[in-house]
Enzyme design. Structure first.
Site, PDB file in Angstrom:
ATOM      1  N   PRO A 101     -14.753  16.340 -18.754  1.00  0.00           N
ATOM      2  CA  PRO A 101     -13.853  17.304 -19.396  1.00  0.00           C
ATOM      3  C   PRO A 101     -13.669  18.562 -18.552  1.00  0.00           C
ATOM      4  CG  PRO A 101     -15.973  17.209 -20.552  1.00  0.00           C
ATOM      5  CD  PRO A 101     -15.990  16.133 -19.515  1.00  0.00           C
ATOM      6  N   GLU A 128     -25.234  14.416 -22.363  1.00  0.00           N
ATOM      7  CA  GLU A 128     -24.788  15.787 -22.050  1.00  0.00           C
ATOM      8  C   GLU A 128     -24.056  15.858 -20.708  1.00  0.00           C
ATOM      9  OE1 GLU A 128     -24.761  18.357 -24.088  1.00  0.00           O
ATOM     10  OE2 GLU A 128     -25.585  16.945 -25.532  1.00  0.00           O
ATOM     11  N   ARG A 166      -0.192   0.385 -14.104  1.00  0.00           N
ATOM     12  CA  ARG A 166       1.247   0.273 -14.442  1.00  0.00           C
ATOM     13  C   ARG A 166       2.130   0.616 -13.246  1.00  0.00           C
ATOM     14  NH1 ARG A 166       3.323   0.207 -19.132  1.00  0.00           N
ATOM     15  NH2 ARG A 166       5.090   1.547 -18.712  1.00  0.00           N
ATOM     16  N   ASP A 181       9.859   5.595 -17.677  1.00  0.00           N
ATOM     17  CA  ASP A 181       8.777   6.114 -18.524  1.00  0.00           C
ATOM     18  C   ASP A 181       8.790   7.640 -18.557  1.00  0.00           C
ATOM     19  OD1 ASP A 181       7.602   3.810 -19.405  1.00  0.00           O
ATOM     20  OD2 ASP A 181       5.996   3.795 -17.912  1.00  0.00           O
TER      21      ASP A 181
HETATM   22  C1  LIG Z   1     -20.340  14.322 -24.368  1.00  0.00           C
HETATM   23  S1  LIG Z   1     -19.575  14.313 -22.786  1.00  0.00           S
HETATM   24  C2  LIG Z   1     -20.448  15.599 -21.952  1.00  0.00           C
HETATM   25  C3  LIG Z   1     -19.739  16.894 -22.046  1.00  0.00           C
HETATM   26  C4  LIG Z   1     -20.477  18.028 -21.348  1.00  0.00           C
HETATM   27  N1  LIG Z   1     -21.668  18.376 -22.077  1.00  0.00           N
HETATM   28  C5  LIG Z   1     -19.561  19.251 -21.265  1.00  0.00           C
HETATM   29  O1  LIG Z   1     -19.544  20.021 -22.215  1.00  0.00           O
HETATM   30  O2  LIG Z   1     -18.833  19.388 -20.257  1.00  0.00           O
HETATM   31  C6  LIG Z   1     -20.209  12.846 -22.063  1.00  0.00           C
HETATM   32  C7  LIG Z   1     -19.321  12.229 -20.989  1.00  0.00           C
HETATM   33  O3  LIG Z   1     -18.078  11.863 -21.541  1.00  0.00           O
HETATM   34  C8  LIG Z   1     -17.069  11.942 -20.548  1.00  0.00           C
HETATM   35  N2  LIG Z   1     -15.986  12.775 -21.071  1.00  0.00           N
HETATM   36  C9  LIG Z   1     -16.001  13.470 -22.225  1.00  0.00           C
HETATM   37  N3  LIG Z   1     -14.850  14.127 -22.429  1.00  0.00           N
HETATM   38  C10 LIG Z   1     -14.050  13.820 -21.380  1.00  0.00           C
HETATM   39  C11 LIG Z   1     -12.728  14.187 -20.998  1.00  0.00           C
HETATM   40  N4  LIG Z   1     -11.994  15.019 -21.735  1.00  0.00           N
HETATM   41  N5  LIG Z   1     -12.241  13.692 -19.853  1.00  0.00           N
HETATM   42  C12 LIG Z   1     -12.964  12.864 -19.069  1.00  0.00           C
HETATM   43  N6  LIG Z   1     -14.229  12.484 -19.383  1.00  0.00           N
HETATM   44  C13 LIG Z   1     -14.774  12.957 -20.507  1.00  0.00           C
HETATM   45  C14 LIG Z   1     -17.728  12.498 -19.292  1.00  0.00           C
HETATM   46  O4  LIG Z   1     -17.966  11.415 -18.394  1.00  0.00           O
HETATM   47  C15 LIG Z   1     -19.022  13.091 -19.813  1.00  0.00           C
HETATM   48  O5  LIG Z   1     -20.054  13.054 -18.869  1.00  0.00           O
END
Ligand SMILES: C[S@@+](CC[C@H](N)C(=O)[O-])C[C@H]1O[C@@H](n2cnc3c(N)ncnc32)[C@H](O)[C@@H]1O
Length: 263
Positions: A101, A128, A166, A181
């Site tokens: 994220p 996490e 795609r 698209d």
């Molecule tokens: C619960 S999340 C960890 C978030 C982290 N504690 C933070 O606040 O940045 C667990 C995993 O989900 C994936 N993930 C969660 N949200 C995502 C997003 N918006 N885009 C891409 N990957 C995501 C990532 O690989 C991350 O390591």
């Protein structure tokens, strides 16, 4: 140990996915457009489970965060070794993306640019997140699916893979549908209709049943411009309109003004 091999022999693009839950991907990789691309051998996908690379007797892949706090953090060693194994199979020049994220938010334009990379490794986090040192040492870039937090990188990996495949020539049957698209030309796509001509009391716009392709094309362009203007002023503001598009957009503004007056 090693990847679960799903790749085709003649593939032009290969994606390696590092995930603690490879079983999630099974039906997804067999279905629809992506499934066809893999079966045709145009796209190759292999899965690597960091649990197969842990040097711990109990095969643990996570541990408590240094400094305290809730949850667990994915350890660098099993992830790093899974990436090394994937690279030793497919080449050191694989582009490594950590789905996070905190990364750059994925767009259609970025997907087009990723087509230049023939081999990509997607790292899915969990819990996490992953030990920061792994990102520093083994990841080329972080990509996000949007400003929200999911439990794992598997759904983002699927979204990335689906969106990218795609665009790989030969995967989507009719290349035109990809060109039209949303986002591909900087606009949202026009609205779509199919049979019957009247559903729930609502008729299909007359123009679409005339068979006049020139007029239909103009109508669709006008709709795409209007929709983008109404729903995504950010997109519309960045779009350089051609002379024809300017004319059609003027027409759209006139029609909507008239509709507002008639109401
Ligand atoms: C619960 S999340 C960890 C978030 C982290 N504690 C933070 O606040 O940045 C667990 C995993 O989900 C994936 N993930 C969660 N949200 C995502 C997003 N918006 N885009 C891409 N990957 C995501 C990532 O690989 C991350 O390591």
């Amino acid at each position: 140990m090693g990847a679960r091999v799903l790749s085709g022999r003649r593939m032009s693009h290969w994606i390696g996915i590092i995930s603690l839950f490879p079983e999630i991907f099974g039906p997804f990789l067999n279905a629809g457009v992506l499934g066809r691309g893999i079966k045709k051998g145009i796209i190759g996908v292999d899965l690597w489970n960091p649990r197969d690379y842990t040097d711990e007797p109990r095969r643990s892949v996570d541990d408590k965060p240094y400094g305290g706090g809730p949850g667990m953090v994915l350890k660098a060693q099993p992830l790093g070794d899974a990436i090394k194994a994937a690279k030793s199979d497919k080449g050191e020049d694989c582009h490594v993306i950590y789905l996070s994220p905190q990364g750059r938010q994925l767009t259609q334009n970025m997907l087009h640019q990723f087509l230049d990379k023939e081999r990509i490794i997607l790292v899915s986090g969990r819990y996490e997140g992953v030990d920061e040192r792994l990102i520093e040492s083994s990841v080329d870039e972080e990509i996000s699916m949007g400003d929200y937090v999911l439990s794992g990188g598997e759904v983002p990996a699927m979204a990335f893979l689906d969106g990218l495949s795609r665009l790989v020539p030969g995967v989507v049957g009719d290349d035109i549908s990809v060109e039209n698209d949303s986002f591909s030309n900087g606009l949202l796509e026009y609205p779509q209709y199919t049979r019957p001509t009247i559903w729930d009391g609502k008729p299909v716009p007359d123009i679409l049943t005339t068979g006049d392709h020139k007029k239909i094309d103009e109508w669709r362009k006008t709709q795409a411009l209007g929709r983008s203007f109404e729903r995504r002023p950010d997109l519309f503001g960045n779009k350089r309109l051609t002379e024809e598009e300017k004319r059609l957009f003027e027409k759209y503004l006139e029609i909507s003004k008239q509709e507002r007056t008639d109401r």
